[in-house]
Enzyme design. Structure first.
Site: not given
Lengths: 132, 394
Positions: A62-65, B371
């Site tokens: 998932g998120s690159s953050v 999200y």
């Protein structure tokens, strides 16, 4: 038990109880960086804390953050003391590099690490020592 | 000593002399950190060397995602180094022209993050769809894109070459102009070993999103082949790219078949819906994630012609697209149908959408739904854009 020939991703050494999961982790959406706890009720590590553990998991998704989330756990004092992956991904590698958390990849065919056993990761030597 | 030697043999990444010196801190702390990141991701992806990149797209902008530690890190980092290649920026938390009820502490902290990026010379584009706004380099060009939808889209549709970079690895790319030569920057990983075949006729962009989310979960490789679908339109390709990037580590898709085949049937689509569709209905509609482009605004405009939304409908798009749409009269038309625009920001983790304000949201974005459910903690009614217009306009 000693596991040799681990691939060093980020150098250094760390020790703690092994927190083991076969499920990937999205560090942005599943981890509360302030407490270090896994917040996703669907995850098998739900409510477990990353603080001071040797985190053994496949790879991040998932998120690159998520890389900043890993760094944040260090800043809030709840980071894992070392990370062991089946195959370290870019998010985990970069987040741990900045947070100074040692990381290794397990060699192929490595024996399983028991949940809660005390593990010591020496990344520069490519070695994990597991006390039962 | 023997151990150290054996580690050196195991380490596959070779640095040039200049790179070694930068890693050792000769060019300052920030660049040493950047090279430390490049070495770590180079080792993890099995790279033998670093290569030049032409463009870095950075995530890690929204204060809601990087918090005080990220803000402080960037403040320090940005004081001693500058970007050396074209560098663009993901959305931040809110639209600077519409602070609404965004707390002033949030605005201040968000402001500090933006200052840091601007100090380094990053273009404050606040977009997750840089591929719709900036000039596209030649095919085969190595780039370094965080923001997973942009990485997947650039690899798959534009034939640019990037791994699924993290916020920090793309930052390291922007200030060094380099990235490891590995995985999706090499030919081999760009030929999928596993394919997914769709076994039912897709009705909308939502089906592409559901398939992408499924693919991210089941594909462990860097790329996947899709068959049984028609060539995705722009809106479908964006939904697909965003969804793949959300659920897994796969960073590219091709159209066609591969040696191994996994079936994507209505049953698999329903399983994703069961996971992400957590409400029947919503208090407001959010469109975006990825931010909408001209194609989608045009399409939406045709769908809502002569109708009016009966719920608050927020369209997230970049300021560049908004300005372009305004010039051709699209924004005015959509606003007259009751939609409103938010620039600089997007659905995921925006402080506009909180559980204190809303119980549930209507959206067509699989990534957004993930999200909203998991990070914003609001439930989501996941519907395709045509159904949203049908259900919520008069």
């Amino acid at each position: 038990m000693i596991i040799n020939n681990c691939k060093k991703i980020v150098g250094g050494s760390g020790e703690g109880p092994a927190l083991v999961t076969a499920q990937p982790i999205n560090f942005l959406s599943m981890v509360d960086a302030k407490t270090g706890k896994i917040t996703d009720p669907m995850h098998e590590l739900y409510k477990k804390s990353l603080k001071g553990v040797v985190l053994v998991f496949p790879y991040a998704i998932g998120s690159s953050v998520g890389a900043y989330s890993i760094y944040s756990t260090r800043e809030y004092g709840v980071a894992p003391s070392a990370v062991v992956c089946y195959k370290t991904d870019i998010t985990t590698a970069s987040g741990c590099a900045i947070a100074d958390i040692p990381v290794v990849d397990l060699p192929k065919g490595a024996p399983p690490i028991k949940q809660g056993s005390i593990a010591k990761v020496e990344a520069d030597a490519g070695r994990i020592t597991v006390k039962v | 000593m023997v151990l150290i030697l054996s580690t050196e043999i195991m380490s596959g990444l070779e640095l040039s002399r200049d790179e070694e010196e930068a890693l050792a801190g000769k060019l300052g702390k920030a660049l040493a950190s950047a090279y430390k990141i490049l070495v770590a991701i180079g080792e993890s992806t099995g790279a033998k060397k670093l290569i030049p990149i032409k463009w870095a797209h950075l995530s890690g902008v929204n204060y809601n995602t990087i918090g005080d530690p990220g803000m402080d890190f960037l403040d320090k980092f940005s004081r001693t180094t500058k970007v050396v290649v074209k560098s663009t920026l993901n959305p931040m938390g809110y639209d600077r022209n519409k602070p609404e009820d965004i707390p002033s502490s949030f605005q201040e902290k968000q402001g500090s993050i933006i200052e840091s990026y601007e100090r380094m010379g990053v273009n404050p584009s606040f977009t997750c769809t840089p591929y719709e706004i900036f000039d596209i380099p030649d095919k085969g060009t190595a780039i370094s894109f965080a923001e997973s939808n942009a990485a997947v889209f650039s690899n798959s549709i534009l034939d640019l070459r990037t791994n699924k970079e993290s916020a920090l690895s793309a930052l390291a790319g922007s200030v060094t102009g380099k990235a490891p030569l590995s995985e999706l920057r090499l030919e081999e990983a760009r030929s999928p070993k596993v394919g997914i075949e769709a076994n039912f006729k897709f009705g909308s962009e939502l089906d592409y999103g559901l398939m992408g989310y499924f693919a991210g979960k089941v594909i462990k490789d860097s790329s996947v082949a899709f068959s049984g679908i028609s060539k995705p339109s722009m809106i479908e390709a964006k939904m697909l790219s965003a969804a793949i990037g959300t659920s897994g580590s796969c960073g590219m898709f091709t159209l066609g078949t591969a040696k191994e085949k996994i079936s994507f049937d209505r049953k698999e689509a329903k399983a994703v819906m069961d996971e992400l569709n957590t409400a029947e209905d919503g208090d407001i509609i959010t469109l975006g994630s990825p931010q909408l482009g001209m194609n989608e605004l045009d399409y939406l405009d045709k769908l809502v012609e002569g109708k009016k939304f009966n719920k608050r409908c927020i369209i997230f798009c970049s300021r560049a697209i908004h300005n372009q749409a305004a010039r051709v009269g699209l924004t005015g038309k959509l606003q007259r149908s009751g939609a409103e625009f938010m620039c600089d920001s997007c659905t995921c983790l925006t402080p506009y959408v909180t559980k204190e304000k809303y119980d549930s949201i209507v959206s067509n974005s699989v990534k957004g739904a993930y999200y909203l459910n998991n990070s914003n903690e609001v439930s989501v009614a996941l519907k395709d854009i045509k159904t949203i217009v049908k259900d919520y306009t008069e």
